[in-house]
Design an enzyme around this catalytic site. Structure first.
Site, mmCIF file in Angstrom:
data_model
loop_
_atom_site.group_PDB
_atom_site.id
_atom_site.type_symbol
_atom_site.label_atom_id
_atom_site.label_comp_id
_atom_site.label_asym_id
_atom_site.label_seq_id
_atom_site.Cartn_x
_atom_site.Cartn_y
_atom_site.Cartn_z
ATOM 1 N N CYS A 192 -17.221 3.055 -11.035
ATOM 2 C CA CYS A 192 -16.326 1.907 -10.970
ATOM 3 C C CYS A 192 -16.059 0.900 -9.849
ATOM 4 O O CYS A 192 -16.308 0.706 -8.261
ATOM 5 C CB CYS A 192 -14.996 2.459 -10.489
ATOM 6 S SG CYS A 192 -13.115 1.798 -9.760
ATOM 7 N N HIS A 231 -19.373 1.504 -21.531
ATOM 8 C CA HIS A 231 -18.386 0.527 -22.149
ATOM 9 C C HIS A 231 -18.606 0.185 -23.932
ATOM 10 O O HIS A 231 -19.900 -0.102 -23.700
ATOM 11 C CB HIS A 231 -18.887 -1.016 -21.408
ATOM 12 C CG HIS A 231 -18.377 -0.130 -20.027
ATOM 13 N ND1 HIS A 231 -17.514 -0.594 -19.530
ATOM 14 C CD2 HIS A 231 -18.631 0.078 -18.934
ATOM 15 C CE1 HIS A 231 -17.377 -1.167 -18.008
ATOM 16 N NE2 HIS A 231 -17.896 0.194 -18.094
ATOM 17 N N GLU A 252 -9.619 1.071 -20.383
ATOM 18 C CA GLU A 252 -10.209 2.286 -19.261
ATOM 19 C C GLU A 252 -10.065 2.999 -19.871
ATOM 20 O O GLU A 252 -9.238 3.870 -19.814
ATOM 21 C CB GLU A 252 -9.847 1.320 -17.910
ATOM 22 C CG GLU A 252 -9.929 0.594 -16.888
ATOM 23 C CD GLU A 252 -10.473 1.249 -15.927
ATOM 24 O OE1 GLU A 252 -11.137 1.762 -15.610
ATOM 25 O OE2 GLU A 252 -10.308 -0.226 -15.203
ATOM 26 N N CYS A 310 -10.871 -4.342 -14.229
ATOM 27 C CA CYS A 310 -12.417 -3.420 -14.810
ATOM 28 C C CYS A 310 -13.471 -4.365 -14.099
ATOM 29 O O CYS A 310 -14.164 -4.874 -14.668
ATOM 30 C CB CYS A 310 -11.787 -3.227 -15.869
ATOM 31 S SG CYS A 310 -13.981 -1.723 -15.617
ATOM 32 N N GLY A 349 -16.681 -3.516 -16.560
ATOM 33 C CA GLY A 349 -16.305 -4.267 -17.231
ATOM 34 C C GLY A 349 -16.102 -5.234 -17.413
ATOM 35 O O GLY A 349 -16.860 -5.666 -18.228
#
Length: 276
Positions: free
Chosen positions: A75, A161, A210, A219, A222
């Site tokens: 993260c 992802h 998410e 994110c 992301g």
């Protein structure tokens, strides 16, 4: 159990941050879900635990849990909050902090403007390592979703992802396609889903659904995945300003095998104690 916590956010992507070094922590999935609940708990997208290092060449172990109680690997926004937390709490005085995560080792660096830069490691495109089911590696894949085919890129930033290039993020079917792609059988560990609009080669707009949480205001991993996917498609420059609903991040990626760097703010909201 009386638990001390700090509420933080990175561009509105919010976290309950817990020092698991100075207090005894034993959190079940149900306890994690209660912490994340915005009506009956504190409320957050993810819970972050600061633990003692497990390796001699790192200073801390960084553990991440989604709002549904599942543990995840990476993260980026949380990593910046982690760095701000250990500095504010006097747990580290270093400007550069090596940290171990479930996905491996990352490096956090405090910048002069108060922002934090995170070395997220090199993106992974090999399907088996994402993991993603595909006969061979490609820049884009077609996925059957809800009686239609969508084109997406698949990449791991330590966590999986899917990145879709869309004409306009405001009109993207995030609420509909997000959970369908997240739980698609070709992503055996589920996936985060990014909807990317190319504004210019140096700017993108991004919305992210998410894994285990739903759409968030920002994110970090992301944003890294979107830039990596966009560069492989020849759509983006090495340094990209990523516009998320919660604010902007700077993402840099030079080339294959090189780490992705992400830079942005990390804010403390409040501190408190909760009985679990």
């Amino acid at each position: 159990m009386k638990l001390h916590f700090t509420k933080m956010h990175g561009l509105g992507n919010d976290f309950v941050v817990i020092d698991a070094i100075s207090q005894r922590i034993d959190l079940s999935p149900q306890a994690l879900q209660k912490l994340a609940d915005r009506h009956f708990g504190i409320g957050c997208d993810q819970i972050l635990l600061i633990e003692p290092p497990e390796s001699a060449d790192t200073d801390f172990y960084y553990r991440i849990y989604n709002a549904d109680g599942s543990e995840v690997e990476a993260c980026g926004n949380g990593a910046r909050c982690f760095a701000r937390f250990v500095k504010e709490k006097g747990l580290s005085t270093k400007s550069s902090i090596p940290v171990e995560t479930l996905a491996g080792k990352i490096s956090l660096r405090h910048l002069a403007d108060g922002h934090v830069e995170v070395d997220m490691g090199a993106p992974i495109f090999e399907p088996a390592l994402i993991p993603f089911t595909a006969p061979q590696q490609a820049n884009t894949y077609l996925l059957d979703v809800d009686d239609q085919q969508v084109s997406l890129s698949a990449v791991s930033m330590g966590n999986p992802h899917a990145v879709l290039v869309v004409p306009c993020v405001d009109q993207a079917e995030v609420a509909k396609l997000g959970p369908l792609i997240e739980n698609h059988p070709r992503f055996p560990q589920r996936t985060n889903v990014g909807f990317m609009q190319i504004v210019r080669t140096t700017d993108i707009r991004l919305r992210v659904f998410e894994r285990g949480t739903g759409e968030t205001l920002a994110c970090g991993s992301g944003a890294c995945a979107a830039v990596a996917a966009g560069r492989r498609l020849g759509l983006l420059d090495e340094e990209v300003l990523v516009h998320l609903p919660g604010g902007d991040l700077v993402v840099k990626w030079h080339s294959e095998g090189q780490p992705v760097l992400i830079e942005g703010p990390a804010e403390i909201v409040y501190e408190g104690t909760i009985d679990l």
